[in-house]
Scaffold this active site. Structure first.
Site, mmCIF file in Angstrom:
data_model
loop_
_atom_site.group_PDB
_atom_site.id
_atom_site.type_symbol
_atom_site.label_atom_id
_atom_site.label_comp_id
_atom_site.label_asym_id
_atom_site.label_seq_id
_atom_site.Cartn_x
_atom_site.Cartn_y
_atom_site.Cartn_z
ATOM 1 N N SER A 15 0.834 -1.203 0.000
ATOM 2 C CA SER A 15 0.000 0.000 0.000
ATOM 3 C C SER A 15 0.876 1.263 0.000
ATOM 4 O O SER A 15 0.373 2.360 -0.220
ATOM 5 C CB SER A 15 -0.949 0.006 1.203
ATOM 6 O OG SER A 15 -0.229 -0.074 2.422
ATOM 7 N N HIS A 16 2.182 1.111 0.260
ATOM 8 C CA HIS A 16 3.075 2.275 0.251
ATOM 9 C C HIS A 16 4.322 2.061 -0.597
ATOM 10 O O HIS A 16 5.322 2.742 -0.436
ATOM 11 C CB HIS A 16 3.414 2.678 1.693
ATOM 12 C CG HIS A 16 2.200 3.189 2.390
ATOM 13 N ND1 HIS A 16 1.306 2.360 3.022
ATOM 14 C CD2 HIS A 16 1.680 4.437 2.471
ATOM 15 C CE1 HIS A 16 0.292 3.066 3.493
ATOM 16 N NE2 HIS A 16 0.490 4.323 3.169
ATOM 17 N N HIS A 49 3.540 13.154 4.829
ATOM 18 C CA HIS A 49 3.921 11.743 5.005
ATOM 19 C C HIS A 49 3.012 10.917 4.122
ATOM 20 O O HIS A 49 1.809 10.931 4.278
ATOM 21 C CB HIS A 49 3.786 11.320 6.468
ATOM 22 C CG HIS A 49 4.670 10.162 6.820
ATOM 23 N ND1 HIS A 49 4.571 8.932 6.204
ATOM 24 C CD2 HIS A 49 5.695 10.048 7.707
ATOM 25 C CE1 HIS A 49 5.496 8.121 6.708
ATOM 26 N NE2 HIS A 49 6.193 8.770 7.624
ATOM 27 N N ALA A 87 4.615 4.239 4.688
ATOM 28 C CA ALA A 87 4.527 3.451 5.916
ATOM 29 C C ALA A 87 5.399 4.103 6.984
ATOM 30 O O ALA A 87 6.333 4.849 6.680
ATOM 31 C CB ALA A 87 5.010 2.034 5.631
ATOM 32 N N LEU A 88 5.123 3.770 8.242
ATOM 33 C CA LEU A 88 5.895 4.359 9.345
ATOM 34 C C LEU A 88 7.075 3.498 9.800
ATOM 35 O O LEU A 88 7.976 4.005 10.465
ATOM 36 C CB LEU A 88 4.985 4.605 10.558
ATOM 37 C CG LEU A 88 3.836 5.600 10.396
ATOM 38 C CD1 LEU A 88 3.224 5.909 11.750
ATOM 39 C CD2 LEU A 88 4.299 6.880 9.750
ATOM 40 N N THR A 135 -6.244 8.313 8.603
ATOM 41 C CA THR A 135 -6.095 6.903 8.970
ATOM 42 C C THR A 135 -5.034 6.760 10.073
ATOM 43 O O THR A 135 -4.768 5.648 10.547
ATOM 44 C CB THR A 135 -5.736 6.041 7.743
ATOM 45 O OG1 THR A 135 -4.726 6.711 6.994
ATOM 46 C CG2 THR A 135 -6.932 5.828 6.843
ATOM 47 N N ASP A 139 3.397 -1.738 13.042
ATOM 48 C CA ASP A 139 3.070 -0.538 12.261
ATOM 49 C C ASP A 139 1.657 -0.673 11.728
ATOM 50 O O ASP A 139 1.394 -1.528 10.878
ATOM 51 C CB ASP A 139 4.070 -0.408 11.100
ATOM 52 C CG ASP A 139 3.781 0.803 10.231
ATOM 53 O OD1 ASP A 139 3.006 1.678 10.654
ATOM 54 O OD2 ASP A 139 4.345 0.865 9.122
ATOM 55 N N ALA A 160 -2.353 1.299 10.840
ATOM 56 C CA ALA A 160 -3.303 2.414 10.792
ATOM 57 C C ALA A 160 -4.248 2.280 11.986
ATOM 58 O O ALA A 160 -4.408 1.191 12.546
ATOM 59 C CB ALA A 160 -4.091 2.339 9.488
ATOM 60 N N GLU A 204 -4.630 0.589 1.028
ATOM 61 C CA GLU A 204 -5.112 -0.788 0.903
ATOM 62 C C GLU A 204 -6.513 -0.792 0.274
ATOM 63 O O GLU A 204 -6.831 -1.645 -0.552
ATOM 64 C CB GLU A 204 -5.114 -1.415 2.304
ATOM 65 C CG GLU A 204 -5.246 -2.904 2.366
ATOM 66 C CD GLU A 204 -4.067 -3.662 1.763
ATOM 67 O OE1 GLU A 204 -4.345 -4.668 1.102
ATOM 68 O OE2 GLU A 204 -2.917 -3.237 1.910
ATOM 69 N N ARG A 220 6.866 -8.951 6.813
ATOM 70 C CA ARG A 220 7.729 -8.023 6.058
ATOM 71 C C ARG A 220 9.162 -8.532 6.007
ATOM 72 O O ARG A 220 9.823 -8.486 4.972
ATOM 73 C CB ARG A 220 7.720 -6.641 6.717
ATOM 74 C CG ARG A 220 6.630 -5.730 6.272
ATOM 75 C CD ARG A 220 6.876 -4.281 6.660
ATOM 76 N NE ARG A 220 7.327 -4.072 8.007
ATOM 77 C CZ ARG A 220 8.586 -3.863 8.360
ATOM 78 N NH1 ARG A 220 9.546 -3.804 7.450
ATOM 79 N NH2 ARG A 220 8.913 -3.691 9.635
#
Ligand code: NDP
Length: 347
Positions: free
Chosen positions: A52-53, A125, A128-129, A165, A183, A185, A193, A314
């Site tokens: 998604s990022h 931003h 992702a964080l 989000t 990580d 939302a 997503e 990940r």
């Protein structure tokens, strides 16, 4: 979630993907420094299967830069406002560049005081964080961060979007292992997503969001076209979204999610908001063996039946990409190459 396996089997190395993305960023008007930072971030998301990022975000970056909504040349102003408190004005640039500029000061503050709080305002931003916290955990620190965004989430029981989000992430070092990284939302699903579901023609699960009339829907198009997402976890999750809105959008001196106004910037997508980062040296907290305590906690979670640790998917994707390259749809790769050419002919 739209999985990495949904991509066709064309492979690209991390280095080649970064270099392609850098070319797109530079020719869209960013400084070389910002291009390096954003390309590393975006390619890292694709490599880790944080789709998604990943590269799906590139048109949004380019359109936002081209519209003049976000500055790719911004030079952030970093100020140590107190022993532990660092203020960063991103000057309408990307949050990742602001964080990179402040990194040495953040680390100095943690070393000197055991804790650093970095308050970023005037920042965009769009990712992702986890890339913002994982490196601190690799170096032995606990780090947490949160970001507010565009109003596309209704508060519990509400009819109108107020929150972004509003993701929150944290990372800790774990003995004999990579860091534990969470990580997420604070909406049921990240907006990216939802967009991936819309592109794939897939319904989202029940309870994900509402249409423009506030009625529950599983159609991602309805959520995106004037509808909104729900917060996770009912009224309790709604309060966590509120917590993020306050810390990221107000304590930083940033703006609230509902204050973003794209008027006059057609195509702009990056949320202009705030971000708060807290880094703690756990050795200041009295635990002489913090990382082995974290290993014990992780083992206990798995022994209790949790099927996997957050971040494990990940890390597995990252390892697989390292062995055999990053799987990318051939059509997406072609689109990126065209974007790089298209940009070059315009500059
Ligand atoms: P997910 O719901 O996919 O995952 C949330 C977290 O839970 C991840 O750490 C994930 O680990 C972990 N997890 C997922 N499934 C399990 C499981 N079965 N057992 C244990 N842990 C699990 O993330 P979201 O959709 O909520 O968010 C996706 C991304 O979107 C995040 O990176 C977030 O930062 C980003 N985002 C960015 C915004 C912005 O404004 N910049 C706004 C909103 C979201 P793993 O990663 O290994 O799957």
């Amino acid at each position: 979630m739209i999985e990495a396996d949904d991509r066709e089997d064309v492979r690209i190395t991390f280095e080649d993907l970064k270099s392609l993305l850098r070319a797109i960023f530079v020719s869209s008007g960013t400084s070389l420094d910002t291009a390096y930072i954003l390309a590393e971030n975006c390619a890292g998301c694709e490599r880790d299967g944080a789709l998604s990022h990943g590269i799906f975000r590139m048109p949004g970056y380019v359109d936002s830069l081209r519209s003049g909504w976000v500055s790719g040349q911004a030079v952030p102003a970093v100020e140590r406002f107190g022993p532990s408190f660092i203020r960063i004005d991103a000057r309408n640039g990307f949050a990742q560049s602001a964080l990179a500029s402040a990194d040495p000061m953040i680390r100095r503050a943690v070393r000197e005081t055991g804790i650093a709080i970095a308050a970023i305002r005037n920042s965009h931003h769009f990712s992702a964080l986890w890339p913002d916290v994982e490196p601190f955990a690799v170096d032995g620190y606990f780090a947490m961060t949160m970001v507010n965004g565009l109003a596309n989430v209704v508060p519990h029981g509400g009819r109108q979007a107020v929150f972004g989000t509003n993701p929150i992430a944290f990372a800790v070092p774990v003995e004999c292992s990579g860091p534990l990284v969470v990580d997420q939302a604070t909406s049921v699903m990240a907006n990216g997503e939802v967009r991936l579901h819309a592109l794939a023609g897939k319904a989202v699960p029940n309870g994900t969001g509402v249409d423009r009339d506030g009625k529950p829907t599983t159609d991602p198009h309805q959520i995106l076209a004037g509808g909104a997402l729900n917060t996770f976890g009912g009224y309790k999750g709604s309060s966590i979204a509120l917590f993020v809105e306050i810390l990221a959008g107000a304590v930083t001196g940033g703006q609230f999610s509902f204050e973003t106004d794209f008027t006059g910037f057609p195509g702009a997508q990056t949320p202009k908001a705030g971000q708060l980062l807290i880094v703690i040296d756990p050795s200041w907290g009295g635990s002489a063996n913090f990382t082995s305590r974290m290993a014990l906690l992780c083992r206990q979670l798995l022994d209790a039946g949790q099927d996997r640790l957050p971040g494990a998917r990940r890390f597995a994707n990252r390892a697989a990409s390292g062995r055999s390259g990053i799987p990318v749809k051939a059509s997406d790769l072609q689109r990126l190459r065209l974007m790089a050419c298209d940009q070059n002919t315009q500059t």
